[in-house]
Design an enzyme around this catalytic site. Structure first.
Site, PDB file in Angstrom:
ATOM      1  N   GLU A 242      15.617  15.900  -6.782  1.00  0.00           N
ATOM      2  CA  GLU A 242      14.529  15.109  -7.366  1.00  0.00           C
ATOM      3  C   GLU A 242      13.892  15.925  -8.480  1.00  0.00           C
ATOM      4  O   GLU A 242      13.704  17.131  -8.342  1.00  0.00           O
ATOM      5  CB  GLU A 242      13.401  14.797  -6.360  1.00  0.00           C
ATOM      6  N   GLU A 291       6.613   2.803  -7.217  1.00  0.00           N
ATOM      7  CA  GLU A 291       6.574   2.402  -5.804  1.00  0.00           C
ATOM      8  C   GLU A 291       5.118   2.284  -5.362  1.00  0.00           C
ATOM      9  O   GLU A 291       4.474   3.267  -5.000  1.00  0.00           O
ATOM     10  CB  GLU A 291       7.323   3.421  -4.941  1.00  0.00           C
ATOM     11  N   LYS A 294       3.708   3.580  -1.809  1.00  0.00           N
ATOM     12  CA  LYS A 294       3.638   4.995  -1.443  1.00  0.00           C
ATOM     13  C   LYS A 294       2.185   5.380  -1.182  1.00  0.00           C
ATOM     14  O   LYS A 294       1.259   4.806  -1.766  1.00  0.00           O
ATOM     15  CB  LYS A 294       4.235   5.883  -2.549  1.00  0.00           C
ATOM     16  N   GLU A 300       1.678   9.379  -7.157  1.00  0.00           N
ATOM     17  CA  GLU A 300       2.918   9.153  -6.404  1.00  0.00           C
ATOM     18  C   GLU A 300       3.506   7.771  -6.669  1.00  0.00           C
ATOM     19  O   GLU A 300       4.692   7.541  -6.439  1.00  0.00           O
ATOM     20  CB  GLU A 300       2.662   9.335  -4.904  1.00  0.00           C
TER      21      GLU A 300
END
Length: 316
Positions: A242, A291, A294, A300
């Site tokens: 990542e 997202e 999250k 995030e």
């Protein structure tokens, strides 16, 4: 997204609502020449969409399954490998099984036993030369990372990491590491220059013996290599499982900074690091989509290359 003969991968997180259908997601990967996907857990609709795509897949064993898979009963490990990898091997190009992701210290004891059980199942299926068993760790397991050559595994992790590195060396598997200059920068902005974090520093920023560092990504990756070498794994390769930069949530999380970082990363992985100059670096951008499910902090939720409506955030 293609970088000449080498293509960077992208993580396919599913914690957004709404997200495109798996068929649309795979089509978006193909349309953007993204030939590697990291999937954090088995997801049958995505498997269906991946069939025949030839996209390389890193499949995760979720952290919550580690204790069960690590036990003396091999059935859970065999169920995972046969139910997901073996059943789809004719149509899906599985490359890695990542056993756990950024595992907390209290569960770290289960990582290696789970890796060994998954490995047994992979070997029983005759796939050990095709599918490599690994785990995805992160910078929190390291200590003394400045300069990179001083890096070691933290004392509380070393008892687990040493045999994990030995397992990877024996099996010819890489270690996966999630590497985020963004988090390093926002954690210490008074000591880390933004241009160093964004691949835009005009010259050497950190001198480490014979190694010269012009960007923080290389320094963080070489910190892992230094620690792995000291843990008995000089031959173990590191895959960057990542890396990314958010575009909202706090002051450094801007679209301009994210665009700069991602373009720099895509260019940079074609080469190597000062400690490992013979590239390319295998890397996965986090993530395909924002997202919104999250947990906080807000940043995030803003790592996506695309909005959930499939519109791109950035130009490549």
């Amino acid at each position: 997204m293609a970088t000449g003969a080498y293509s960077i991968g992208v993580c396919n997180g599913l914690l957004g609502d709404p997200l495109p259908s798996p068929q649309e997601v795979v089509a978006l990967y193909k349309a953007n020449d993204i030939n590697k996907m990291r999937l954090y857990a088995p997801h049958q609709p995505t498997f269906q969409a991946l069939k025949g795509s030839n996209i390389e897949v890193m499949l995760g064993v979720p952290n919550e399954d580690l204790q069960r898979i690590a036990g003396n009963d091999l059935t859970p490990a065999y169920d995972f490998v046969y139910g997901n990898i073996v059943d789809n091997r004719a149509t899906i190009n599985f490359k890695y099984i990542a056993v756990g992701n950024e595992v907390d210290l209290q569960y770290f004891q289960y990582v290696l036993p789970a890796m060994r059980n998954i490995q047994r199942a992979v070997e029983a299926a005759g796939l050990q030369n095709q599918v490599k068993v690994t785990t995805a760790t992160y910078s929190a397991v390291l200590d003394k990372t400045y300069p990179p050559s001083n890096s070691v595994f933290r004392a509380e992790y070393l008892q687990y990491m040493w045999p994990i590195i030995g397992f990877l060396a024996e099996k010819g598997s890489p270690l996966c590491a999630n590497i985020y200059p963004y988090f390093a920068y926002i954690g210490n902005p008074s000591s880390i220059r933004l241009d160093y974090a964004l691949f835009t520093a005009p010259g050497t920023v950190v001198t480490d013996g014979r190694f010269r560092y012009q960007n923080l990504f290389d320094a963080m990756l070489d910190s892992f290599y230094a620690a792995v070498e000291k843990a008995g794994g000089p031959s173990v390769k590191i895959v960057v499982s990542e890396s990314g930069w958010p575009n909202a949530g706090e002051s450094a999380a801007t679209t301009a900074n994210a665009q700069t970082y991602l373009n720099g990363l895509i260019r940079h992985v074609k080469g190597g690091t000062p400690r490992r100059p013979n590239g390319p670096i295998e890397a996965y951008i986090f993530a395909m989509f924002d997202e919104n499910k999250k947990p906080l902090p807000e940043t995030e939720r803003h790592f996506g290359l695309f909005f959930p409506n499939k519109q791109p955030k950035y130009l490549f």
